[in-house]
Design a protein around this motif. Structure first.
Motif, PDB file in Angstrom:
ATOM      1  N   THR A 109      -7.937  -3.692   6.930  1.00  0.00           N
ATOM      2  CA  THR A 109      -9.228  -3.607   6.242  1.00  0.00           C
ATOM      3  C   THR A 109      -9.853  -4.837   5.703  1.00  0.00           C
ATOM      4  OG1 THR A 109      -8.109  -2.989   4.073  1.00  0.00           O
ATOM      5  CG2 THR A 109      -8.308  -1.267   5.486  1.00  0.00           C
ATOM      6  N   ARG A 161     -13.083  10.174   1.509  1.00  0.00           N
ATOM      7  CA  ARG A 161     -12.203   8.999   2.323  1.00  0.00           C
ATOM      8  C   ARG A 161     -12.884   8.369   3.370  1.00  0.00           C
ATOM      9  NH1 ARG A 161      -6.307  10.769   3.267  1.00  0.00           N
ATOM     10  NH2 ARG A 161      -6.878  11.999   1.730  1.00  0.00           N
ATOM     11  N   CYS A 188     -13.412   5.157   3.850  1.00  0.00           N
ATOM     12  CA  CYS A 188     -12.482   3.980   4.382  1.00  0.00           C
ATOM     13  C   CYS A 188     -11.464   4.267   5.377  1.00  0.00           C
ATOM     14  CB  CYS A 188     -11.867   3.388   3.067  1.00  0.00           C
ATOM     15  SG  CYS A 188     -11.076   4.810   2.148  1.00  0.00           S
ATOM     16  N   THR A 189     -10.710   5.396   5.227  1.00  0.00           N
ATOM     17  CA  THR A 189      -9.699   5.616   6.282  1.00  0.00           C
ATOM     18  C   THR A 189     -10.236   5.926   7.460  1.00  0.00           C
ATOM     19  OG1 THR A 189      -8.467   6.811   4.456  1.00  0.00           O
ATOM     20  CG2 THR A 189      -7.802   6.940   6.595  1.00  0.00           C
ATOM     21  N   LYS A 249      -9.632   2.519   9.612  1.00  0.00           N
ATOM     22  CA  LYS A 249      -8.072   2.428  10.196  1.00  0.00           C
ATOM     23  C   LYS A 249      -8.376   3.677  11.534  1.00  0.00           C
ATOM     24  CE  LYS A 249      -5.866   1.035   6.605  1.00  0.00           C
ATOM     25  NZ  LYS A 249      -4.847  -0.186   6.834  1.00  0.00           N
ATOM     26  N   GLY A 298      -1.333  -0.781   1.680  1.00  0.00           N
ATOM     27  CA  GLY A 298      -2.865  -0.328   1.595  1.00  0.00           C
ATOM     28  C   GLY A 298      -3.839  -1.365   1.001  1.00  0.00           C
ATOM     29  N   CYS A 299      -4.764  -1.131   0.577  1.00  0.00           N
ATOM     30  CA  CYS A 299      -5.715  -1.936   0.149  1.00  0.00           C
ATOM     31  C   CYS A 299      -5.576  -2.230  -1.316  1.00  0.00           C
ATOM     32  CB  CYS A 299      -7.230  -1.239   0.166  1.00  0.00           C
ATOM     33  SG  CYS A 299      -7.757  -0.969   1.838  1.00  0.00           S
ATOM     34  N   PHE A 337      -7.339  -2.227  -3.749  1.00  0.00           N
ATOM     35  CA  PHE A 337      -7.991  -1.592  -4.677  1.00  0.00           C
ATOM     36  C   PHE A 337      -7.785   0.054  -4.467  1.00  0.00           C
ATOM     37  CE2 PHE A 337     -11.319  -3.115  -1.754  1.00  0.00           C
ATOM     38  CZ  PHE A 337     -11.187  -2.261  -0.721  1.00  0.00           C
ATOM     39  N   CYS A 338      -6.761   0.375  -3.598  1.00  0.00           N
ATOM     40  CA  CYS A 338      -6.734   1.940  -3.135  1.00  0.00           C
ATOM     41  C   CYS A 338      -6.723   2.764  -4.408  1.00  0.00           C
ATOM     42  CB  CYS A 338      -5.232   1.837  -2.386  1.00  0.00           C
ATOM     43  SG  CYS A 338      -5.458   3.607  -1.692  1.00  0.00           S
ATOM     44  N   PHE A 339      -7.561   3.774  -4.321  1.00  0.00           N
ATOM     45  CA  PHE A 339      -7.630   4.610  -5.392  1.00  0.00           C
ATOM     46  C   PHE A 339      -6.568   5.571  -5.562  1.00  0.00           C
ATOM     47  CE2 PHE A 339     -10.393   5.333  -1.629  1.00  0.00           C
ATOM     48  CZ  PHE A 339      -9.455   6.397  -0.830  1.00  0.00           C
ATOM     49  N   PHE A 340      -5.599   5.583  -4.586  1.00  0.00           N
ATOM     50  CA  PHE A 340      -4.339   6.384  -4.660  1.00  0.00           C
ATOM     51  C   PHE A 340      -3.459   5.700  -5.668  1.00  0.00           C
ATOM     52  CE2 PHE A 340      -5.763   8.201  -0.405  1.00  0.00           C
ATOM     53  CZ  PHE A 340      -5.692   9.729  -0.945  1.00  0.00           C
ATOM     54  N   CYS A 362      -2.656   8.486   1.403  1.00  0.00           N
ATOM     55  CA  CYS A 362      -3.156   8.446   2.651  1.00  0.00           C
ATOM     56  C   CYS A 362      -2.245   8.109   3.856  1.00  0.00           C
ATOM     57  CB  CYS A 362      -4.238   7.293   2.722  1.00  0.00           C
ATOM     58  SG  CYS A 362      -5.125   7.169   4.185  1.00  0.00           S
ATOM     59  N   CYS A 375      -2.710   4.980   6.152  1.00  0.00           N
ATOM     60  CA  CYS A 375      -2.412   3.885   5.345  1.00  0.00           C
ATOM     61  C   CYS A 375      -1.166   3.506   4.883  1.00  0.00           C
ATOM     62  CB  CYS A 375      -3.454   3.750   4.212  1.00  0.00           C
ATOM     63  SG  CYS A 375      -5.369   4.065   4.687  1.00  0.00           S
ATOM     64  N   HIS A 376      -0.361   4.501   4.631  1.00  0.00           N
ATOM     65  CA  HIS A 376       0.755   4.155   3.500  1.00  0.00           C
ATOM     66  C   HIS A 376       1.933   4.519   3.916  1.00  0.00           C
ATOM     67  CE1 HIS A 376      -2.510   5.261   0.117  1.00  0.00           C
ATOM     68  NE2 HIS A 376      -2.433   4.012   0.437  1.00  0.00           N
TER      69      HIS A 376
END
Ligand code: SF4
Length: 270
Positions: free
Chosen positions: A41, A92, A94-95, A99, A172-173, A175-178, A265, A268-269
């Motif tokens: 990303t 989501r 972004c995913t 990805k 993941g990123c 800044f990931c919101f998770f 995610c 991602c994770h």
């Protein structure tokens, strides 16, 4: 596991399970012509990029960085396309954009096995592409590989864990919101520049924040940080009381990864 015709693809997230699967497949099935992929990303943690280089050295094979190879555009491009609306667990994009789509574009219509790093002790199936030409394979489930085995595979290979596990539970990123509130504090302490970058993305006046309940400016107030630390210490203490160590390594804290297996995610994770 191989029919000699299909491609063999393994997605690496920069997390412990997909890394262990890459090592496991290389060591156990060296005859398989595996394609190792990482969907970049361009907003991953520096520790993840360093870890990928280390893993690549072990695999003795390149990990294809899809963003680079395909020239796909990164997060900032798609953020602008989505009207600066930050992604969230409910939205989501972004995913999908960063990805799944680059991955599916890379594979195209070729028949391929997709190796998925879900463990035998997990009750989920992970990312499965909707493309009919992809056949998911679960070597850890088939071979009964559990969480303890993952630690052993990573340790014995010398690859170990990515450095970010000291303060964050998932790849993941940045800044990931998770991520949890305590992990945002980890980002602030370990990468203050990246925390600043994450702050810049927010527009609290429009309701665009990474966390629903508070902005990153609010989260970094000293009294708020103290409160988050206290709550996290309490949560860990309660979790410790609920769970006895399962083996000697955990009892002595050797392979004790305080790593969160909660669903985030998956692509991602892992
Ligand atoms: S790591 Fe988080 S922010 Fe990055 S693409 Fe995945 S879900 Fe989105």
């Amino acid at each position: 596991m191989s029919d000699g015709e299909r491609r063999h693809i393994l997605l690496i997230s920069g997390g412990k399970d997909s890394t262990a699967l890459a090592i496991y497949m290389r060591d156990r099935y060296p005859e398989i012509e595996m394609e190792y992929l990482f969907t970049d990303t361009q907003k991953e943690l520096p520790e993840t990029y360093a870890f990928l280089n280390k893993l690549e050295a072990y695999l003795e094979k390149p990990i294809i960085r899809l963003g680079d190879v395909e020239g796909d555009r990164g997060f900032d491009h798609w953020l602008a396309m989505y009207g600066n609306y930050l992604p969230s667990p409910k939205m989501r994009w972004c995913t999908r954009k960063l990805k799944i789509e680059p991955f599916e574009k890379y594979v195209g219509d070729d028949e391929a096995y997709l190796y998925v790093a879900i463990r035998a002790d997990e009750n989920r199936r992970g990312f499965i592409s909707t493309k009919p030409n992809l056949t998911p394979v679960y070597p850890f489930i088939e071979d009964g590989i559990t969480r303890d085995d993952i630690g052993r595979i990573l340790t014995e290979s010398g690859v170990g864990l990515p450095e970010y596990y000291r303060w964050r539970s998932r790849s993941g990123c940045y800044f990931c919101f998770f991520q949890r509130k305590i992990e945002w504090i980890g980002l602030l302490e370990n990468h203050p520049n990246l925390y600043e970058e994450a702050v810049k993305y927010e527009k609290p006046e429009k309701g665009y924040t990474w966390n629903v309940s508070e902005s990153l400016e609010e989260l970094r107030r000293p009294e708020r940080i103290e409160q988050i630390r206290r709550e996290d210490a309490l949560r860990k203490e309660q979790a410790r009381k609920r769970q006895r160590p399962k083996n000697l390594a955990q009892a002595f804290g050797i392979l004790d990864m305080d790593i969160d297996d909660e669903l985030g995610c998956l692509i991602c994770h892992l």
